[in-house]
Design an enzyme around this catalytic site. Structure first.
Site, PDB file in Angstrom:
ATOM      1  CB  ALA A 220      -6.764  -2.635   3.090  1.00  0.00           C
ATOM      2  CB  ILE A 221      -6.849  -1.163  -2.393  1.00  0.00           C
ATOM      3  CG1 ILE A 221      -6.445   0.255  -1.972  1.00  0.00           C
ATOM      4  CG2 ILE A 221      -7.645  -1.125  -3.697  1.00  0.00           C
ATOM      5  CD1 ILE A 221      -5.572   0.976  -2.976  1.00  0.00           C
TER       6      ILE A 221
ATOM      7  N   GLY B  23     -13.533  -0.610  -2.629  1.00  0.00           N
ATOM      8  CA  GLY B  23     -12.535   0.445  -2.746  1.00  0.00           C
ATOM      9  C   GLY B  23     -11.427   0.357  -1.731  1.00  0.00           C
TER      10      GLY B  23
ATOM     11  N   GLY C 279      -9.439  -9.777  -2.967  1.00  0.00           N
ATOM     12  CA  GLY C 279      -8.672  -9.696  -1.737  1.00  0.00           C
ATOM     13  C   GLY C 279      -9.140 -10.684  -0.689  1.00  0.00           C
TER      14      GLY C 279
ATOM     15  CB  CYS D 190      -4.499  -8.265   3.476  1.00  0.00           C
ATOM     16  SG  CYS D 190      -5.378  -6.694   3.705  1.00  0.00           S
TER      17      CYS D 190
ATOM     18  CB  ALA E 270     -10.246   0.489   4.574  1.00  0.00           C
TER      19      ALA E 270
END
Length: 265
Positions: free
Chosen positions: A184-185, A197, A75, A215, A199
């Site tokens: 988000a991941i 992980g 990401g 992002c 959020a």
């Protein structure tokens, strides 16, 4: 899948410094790889921090030189801080690891969590995380009195909302009725064990996101549970709900290795 262990690391006044949590992740990751501990989910709030995944571009970082921690997850750049529930599932998965399936499971647990609080969320094709969908483009309010045909984001891939006024800020995406990310991941898999992980924005000050291109996405924004529902919701309220849905989704998942398609000789 074996029973998950949940570790609540710190919240509120005891919010955790990012580097401290990162070191704890690495410690638990090594222990999980050695089968010294079961699959573990670390849950916490962070002190305010920007972190940048491996794909982050320089143009997406804060323009004013605000420090950013570069990390080894996938990401791009994001923010962590008060009012945001962060979870680090550290799981051993069958190899070759199906990373997409792991991300989908995390998304599912968070979609169920939001639904329990009365908010409908979904996935967006080609974009990880959990989203609140905006109105169709033709139904959105024009920005600055201009027709959407003149929206600069439609024609400029490098459009920078930080240089074009608050009406373009990620934190105002709800007012613009645009798609906005509520969770988000970003993950990493090493030696078949996951790290990093999700959020979930519960009730943070989303203006923290306005310093960056969250992002790396320039045509959408950010959301929170409290903001979308118009009422106060705390991380303390959301914590047990997230735990329950993570346990249900992850413990009942049928874990399979990623399918490898053989190419003809």
């Amino acid at each position: 899948m074996s029973e998950l262990r949940f570790v609540r690391m710190g919240f509120g006044a005891e919010a955790v410094d990012y580097r401290v949590a990162w070191e704890e992740q690495r410690r638990v990751h090594a222990a999980r790889f050695a089968d010294e501990v079961p699959d573990t989910v670390i849950l916490l709030e962070h002190q305010p921090v920007y972190t940048a995944g491996r794909r982050t571009e320089d143009s997406e970082r804060p323009l004013d030189g605000t420090p950013v921690i570069d990390v080894d997850r996938g990401g791009k750049i994001t923010w962590h801080g008060p009012g945001q529930l962060v979870g680090y599932p550290i799981q051993k998965l069958p190899r070759p690891v199906d990373v997409v399936a792991h991300v989908r499971r995390l998304e599912e647990a968070l979609i169920r969590t939001c639904a329990e609080f009365g908010l409908e969320t979904t996935r967006v094709e080609g974009r990880s995380g959990v989203w609140v969908l905006g109105d169709p483009v033709e139904q959105r309010r024009a920005l600055g009195g201009l027709s959407l045909d003149f929206d600069p984001r439609l024609h400029d891939e490098e459009f920078d909302p930080r240089l074009n006024g608050p009406e373009y800020a990620p934190s105002n995406a709800g007012q613009r009725r645009e798609d906005r990310k509520i969770a988000a991941i970003g993950i990493r898999v090493a030696k078949g064990v996951t790290m990093h992980g999700f959020a979930l924005n519960v009730n943070p000050d989303n203006k923290w996101f306005d310093k960056i291109i969250p992002c790396g996405i320039r045509d959408a924004g950010v959301a929170s549970l409290a903001g979308e529902l118009g009422r106060d919701i705390t991380v303390e309220e959301v914590l047990p709900v997230v735990e329950r849905h993570l346990r249900d989704v992850l413990e009942n998942a049928e874990l399979k290795p990623r399918t490898i398609e053989k190419t003809p000789a």
